[in-house]
Write an enzyme that holds these catalytic residues in place. Structure first.
Site, PDB file in Angstrom:
ATOM      1  NE  ARG A 228      -4.299  -1.451   0.310  1.00  0.00           N
ATOM      2  CZ  ARG A 228      -4.553  -2.490  -0.491  1.00  0.00           C
ATOM      3  NH1 ARG A 228      -3.719  -2.812  -1.471  1.00  0.00           N
ATOM      4  NH2 ARG A 228      -5.661  -3.197  -0.335  1.00  0.00           N
ATOM      5  CG  HIS A 276      -3.844  -0.409  -6.630  1.00  0.00           C
ATOM      6  ND1 HIS A 276      -4.119   0.208  -5.436  1.00  0.00           N
ATOM      7  CD2 HIS A 276      -3.933  -1.739  -6.385  1.00  0.00           C
ATOM      8  CE1 HIS A 276      -4.360  -0.717  -4.516  1.00  0.00           C
ATOM      9  NE2 HIS A 276      -4.254  -1.915  -5.072  1.00  0.00           N
TER      10      HIS A 276
HETATM   11  P1  NAP Z   1      -1.445 -12.028   4.214  1.00  0.00           P
HETATM   12  O1  NAP Z   1      -1.605 -13.423   3.749  1.00  0.00           O
HETATM   13  O2  NAP Z   1      -2.226 -11.569   5.391  1.00  0.00           O
HETATM   14  O3  NAP Z   1       0.115 -11.819   4.493  1.00  0.00           O
HETATM   15  C1  NAP Z   1       0.602 -10.741   5.207  1.00  0.00           C
HETATM   16  C2  NAP Z   1       2.020 -11.030   5.646  1.00  0.00           C
HETATM   17  O4  NAP Z   1       2.544  -9.848   6.272  1.00  0.00           O
HETATM   18  C3  NAP Z   1       2.117 -12.150   6.672  1.00  0.00           C
HETATM   19  O5  NAP Z   1       3.254 -12.932   6.425  1.00  0.00           O
HETATM   20  C4  NAP Z   1       2.283 -11.396   7.998  1.00  0.00           C
HETATM   21  O6  NAP Z   1       3.016 -12.096   8.987  1.00  0.00           O
HETATM   22  C5  NAP Z   1       3.088 -10.202   7.532  1.00  0.00           C
HETATM   23  N1  NAP Z   1       2.944  -9.079   8.462  1.00  0.00           N
HETATM   24  C6  NAP Z   1       1.832  -8.384   8.800  1.00  0.00           C
HETATM   25  N2  NAP Z   1       2.108  -7.445   9.707  1.00  0.00           N
HETATM   26  C7  NAP Z   1       3.425  -7.553   9.967  1.00  0.00           C
HETATM   27  C8  NAP Z   1       4.312  -6.875  10.842  1.00  0.00           C
HETATM   28  N3  NAP Z   1       3.896  -5.875  11.633  1.00  0.00           N
HETATM   29  N4  NAP Z   1       5.608  -7.257  10.867  1.00  0.00           N
HETATM   30  C9  NAP Z   1       6.046  -8.271  10.085  1.00  0.00           C
HETATM   31  N5  NAP Z   1       5.257  -8.959   9.224  1.00  0.00           N
HETATM   32  C10 NAP Z   1       3.962  -8.606   9.187  1.00  0.00           C
HETATM   33  O7  NAP Z   1      -1.761 -11.008   3.039  1.00  0.00           O
HETATM   34  P2  NAP Z   1      -1.659 -11.242   1.448  1.00  0.00           P
HETATM   35  O8  NAP Z   1      -2.889 -11.884   0.940  1.00  0.00           O
HETATM   36  O9  NAP Z   1      -0.348 -11.863   1.150  1.00  0.00           O
HETATM   37  O10 NAP Z   1      -1.698  -9.710   0.946  1.00  0.00           O
HETATM   38  C11 NAP Z   1      -0.723  -8.786   1.367  1.00  0.00           C
HETATM   39  C12 NAP Z   1      -1.082  -7.370   0.956  1.00  0.00           C
HETATM   40  O11 NAP Z   1      -0.858  -7.195  -0.449  1.00  0.00           O
HETATM   41  C13 NAP Z   1      -2.535  -6.951   1.116  1.00  0.00           C
HETATM   42  O12 NAP Z   1      -2.848  -6.632   2.457  1.00  0.00           O
HETATM   43  C14 NAP Z   1      -2.630  -5.741   0.199  1.00  0.00           C
HETATM   44  O13 NAP Z   1      -2.287  -4.561   0.900  1.00  0.00           O
HETATM   45  C15 NAP Z   1      -1.564  -6.031  -0.849  1.00  0.00           C
HETATM   46  N6  NAP Z   1      -2.173  -6.281  -2.175  1.00  0.00           N
HETATM   47  C16 NAP Z   1      -1.895  -5.415  -3.185  1.00  0.00           C
HETATM   48  C17 NAP Z   1      -2.427  -5.641  -4.432  1.00  0.00           C
HETATM   49  C18 NAP Z   1      -2.062  -4.758  -5.594  1.00  0.00           C
HETATM   50  O14 NAP Z   1      -2.736  -4.828  -6.632  1.00  0.00           O
HETATM   51  N7  NAP Z   1      -1.016  -3.976  -5.502  1.00  0.00           N
HETATM   52  C19 NAP Z   1      -3.276  -6.732  -4.661  1.00  0.00           C
HETATM   53  C20 NAP Z   1      -3.541  -7.588  -3.597  1.00  0.00           C
HETATM   54  C21 NAP Z   1      -2.986  -7.357  -2.345  1.00  0.00           C
HETATM   55  P3  NAP Z   1       2.431 -13.444   9.651  1.00  0.00           P
HETATM   56  O15 NAP Z   1       2.391 -14.465   8.529  1.00  0.00           O
HETATM   57  O16 NAP Z   1       3.429 -13.801  10.684  1.00  0.00           O
HETATM   58  O17 NAP Z   1       1.057 -13.107  10.153  1.00  0.00           O
HETATM   59  C1  GLV Z   2      -5.906  -4.878  -3.873  1.00  0.00           C
HETATM   60  O1  GLV Z   2      -5.104  -4.024  -3.674  1.00  0.00           O
HETATM   61  C2  GLV Z   2      -6.347  -5.798  -2.877  1.00  0.00           C
HETATM   62  O2  GLV Z   2      -6.079  -5.587  -1.686  1.00  0.00           O
HETATM   63  O3  GLV Z   2      -7.001  -6.789  -3.257  1.00  0.00           O
END
Ligand code: NAP
Ligand code: GLV
Length: 313
Positions: A228, A276
């Site tokens: 983000r 994005h």
């Molecule tokens: P997720 O499965 O919840 O993974 C988040 C990871 O971040 C986990 O490994 C978590 O650790 C770690 N984390 C969270 N807070 C932390 C902290 N304070 N210190 C260290 N590590 C921390 O999420 P995801 O599905 O992979 O998605 C991640 C993010 O990608 C989304 O929240 C969104 O913002 C972004 N995203 C962007 C797009 C785009 O188009 N650019 C699209 C989709 C998603 P733990 O495993 O230990 O809990």
């Molecule tokens: C996009 O940024 C998502 O969080 O799915």
């Protein structure tokens, strides 16, 4: 069963038809501000404050994306936006991990093979072979070893890169060096020539891509921000680019979206911008996941993608 739906798009026919086909006995309707009728479930992306407030009888709220930061921060600013105690679910993968693998692979290889620099040299009509990066000096670090970060890491390992992951809890991903917790962040960063951010936006991760972290990276490191915009201190990146601490950055997310036309990132020769599009929601896969989750809740089973509101992701 009654389902309400809101996305900022004016046409939500694909979602309404898709859910109706999968759940023929359910009645799904696009929510509008006068709609106070009963609903069992809500499917939302950036809903207005009024939609969910006071809907305490909902059995589940499904966010049509991976990140729930917009909804949780709305709740923080206007308490009551999200009914307490109603399960909140987000999309886990549903086609996003493959898109993130594509995006990061394309960008990593562009920097690793210095194609970004050859593009600039071409503009100056310069024929100038550059010293090639070596894999042993090109460790890739992924901030966020969750659903998306893990699959990105696995793809980069397949390609022969040294990969590190950083998360809150320790991980055991084959061939990926795991670091966890704030106390290991700088140790993690000290070996990363290229940093990919895939962290959720929470109070703990806001501003995490800052000068202190950039200084912990080897000199002339690369940055890819797919998490983000709020996680990047934009002035610190401009400063790190100016002083060569960061060689180049690819940014998909921004504090203000669309990125304002006067923003210095637009014309910076070492910044690449995408609007994005790192990973879009794939409606068909998302609906399969949501319907399976509704069926799980109806059957008394635990759904997948449950958000821990206190943790923020
Ligand atoms: P997720 O499965 O919840 O993974 C988040 C990871 O971040 C986990 O490994 C978590 O650790 C770690 N984390 C969270 N807070 C932390 C902290 N304070 N210190 C260290 N590590 C921390 O999420 P995801 O599905 O992979 O998605 C991640 C993010 O990608 C989304 O929240 C969104 O913002 C972004 N995203 C962007 C797009 C785009 O188009 N650019 C699209 C989709 C998603 P733990 O495993 O230990 O809990
Ligand atoms: C996009 O940024 C998502 O969080 O799915």
């Amino acid at each position: 069963m009654n389902i309400i739906l809101y996305t900022p798009k004016s046409d939500n026919k694909e979602w309404i038809d898709g859910i109706s086909k999968r759940l023929p006995n359910a009645k799904i309707r696009a929510w509008h501000p006068e709609d106070k009728e009963h609903a069992d479930y809500a499917l939302v992306w950036r809903p207005p404050h009024d939609m969910l407030a006071s809907r305490t009888s909902l059995k589940g709220i499904f966010v049509l994306g991976a990140g729930v930061d917009a909804l949780l921060s709305q709740e923080q600013q206007q308490p009551g936006t999200l009914p307490a105690g109603v399960p909140l679910m987000r999309l886990e993968d549903t086609g996003m991990a493959l898109q993130m693998q594509e995006y990061t692979l394309a960008t990593v290889l562009r920097y690793f093979r210095r194609l970004d620099e050859y593009q600039l040299l071409q503009q100056q009509k310069q024929w100038k072979p550059l010293v090639a990066h070596q894999r042993e000096n090109f460790t890739i670090g992924i901030l966020g070893a969750g659903v998306l970060g893990t699959q990105v890491a696995q793809k980069l390992v397949e390609l022969g890169f040294n990969v590190r992951g950083w998360s809150r809890s320790a991980k055991n991903i084959p061939d990926v060096e795991s670091f966890h917790g704030a106390e290991q962040l700088h140790k993690f960063a000290s070996g990363c020539k290229l940093l990919i951010n895939l962290l959720p936006n929470t109070p703990q991760t806001v501003g995490i891509l800052n000068q202190t972290l950039f200084n912990a990276l080897p000199r002339h490191a690369y940055l890819i921000n797919l998490g983000r915009g709020m996680q990047l201190v934009e002035g610190d990146l401009l400063n790190a680019l100016q002083h060569g601490q960061i060689a180049a950055a690819t940014l998909d997310v921004f504090i203000e979206e669309p990125l304002p036309s006067m923003h210095p990132f637009w014309s910076h020769p070492r910044v690449s911008i995408t609007p994005h599009i790192g990973a879009d929601t794939r409606p068909e896969l998302a609906m399969d996941n949501i319907v399976a989750n509704i069926q799980a809740i109806e059957a008394g089973r635990e759904p997948v993608g449950l958000v821990d509101r206190a943790r923020g992701y």
